[in-house]
Design an enzyme around this catalytic site. Structure first.
Site, PDB file in Angstrom:
ATOM      1  N   ARG A 192       0.814  -1.221   0.000  1.00  0.00           N
ATOM      2  CA  ARG A 192       0.000   0.000   0.000  1.00  0.00           C
ATOM      3  C   ARG A 192       0.852   1.278   0.000  1.00  0.00           C
ATOM      4  NH1 ARG A 192      -3.083  -3.298  -1.481  1.00  0.00           N
ATOM      5  NH2 ARG A 192      -5.215  -3.695  -0.719  1.00  0.00           N
ATOM      6  N   LEU A 193       2.121   1.168  -0.355  1.00  0.00           N
ATOM      7  CA  LEU A 193       2.982   2.349  -0.457  1.00  0.00           C
ATOM      8  C   LEU A 193       2.943   2.850  -1.901  1.00  0.00           C
ATOM      9  CD1 LEU A 193       5.994   1.226   1.756  1.00  0.00           C
ATOM     10  CD2 LEU A 193       4.072   2.702   2.371  1.00  0.00           C
TER      11      LEU A 193
END
Length: 214
Positions: A192-193
């Site tokens: 989720r970066l």
């Protein structure tokens, strides 16, 4: 349900997005990404969420189709008396979102909205299939109707009325252009970066690029 909604997840890993990857002009960058979406055989890559709101801030959203874009903005067509048409007449600000899951990309656009020229609306209207042109006359978009037969009866009447005749563009139907103040390009990344690059309009054709935290 076989799987809890909270457990539905996908890790994105196709590619990244660095500042050195993008063009200084967001419209050039959008054209590149749109071409990639087409190459990926995405069904209706021009489908976009259009978000509008009333003057007192009540939001609404729906899917519409992008029909043209250039450095003036992003164009779609609609019934001006529809809910979105009325909201944009009262509060001419909107946001657009493109979501291309197959290539793990999203584009967000926000800005001012104005009508396209009469000639642009005429040109697009007359390029549409005959039945779509008739449909623009039939539908009082967003209005409550008693049943579907109302639409079908009116459609059949117009088919007879305009048989072998040019169908004029309804005065209540035409194009709207979203003139962006901001355009964000989002690339899915692992853990989720995600990569997020935001273009902000400064003046004329000048844009500044910022990296946003995911």
């Amino acid at each position: 349900m076989d799987k809890a909604i909270a457990d539905l997840r996908k890790d994105y890993s196709l590619q990244g997005l660095a500042e050195t990857d993008v063009d200084a002009n967001p419209f050039v960058q959008f054209r590149r990404w749109f071409a990639a979406a087409q190459d990926a055989k995405i069904i209706e890559p021009n489908a976009m969420t259009l978000a509008t709101s009333t003057p007192d801030g009540k939001p609404s959203a729906r899917i519409v189709l992008l029909k043209d874009f250039d450095e003036r903005g992003f164009v779609f067509f609609t019934n001006y008396t529809s809910q979105k048409g009325q909201e944009l007449a009262e509060n001419p600000q909107a946001s657009l979102v493109f979501w291309w899951a197959e290539i793990e990309r999203q584009v967000r656009i926000s800005g001012h909205v104005e009508k396209v020229s009469e000639s642009e609306s005429d040109a697009y209207f007359h390029s549409r299939p005959v039945n779509s042109r008739l449909g623009a006359w039939v539908s009082q978009q967003s209005q409550v109707i008693p049943n579907r037969e109302v639409l079908e009866t009116k459609f059949q009447e117009l088919q007879i009325q305009y048989q072998n005749q040019e169908i004029p563009r309804p005065p209540h139907w035409g194009g709207l252009r979203v003139i962006p103040a901001e355009i964000e390009f989002w690339q899915g990344r692992p853990s989720r970066l995600h990569d997020r690059l935001l273009y902000k309009h400064v003046s004329d054709r000048t844009w500044e690029i910022y990296r946003l935290s995911p």
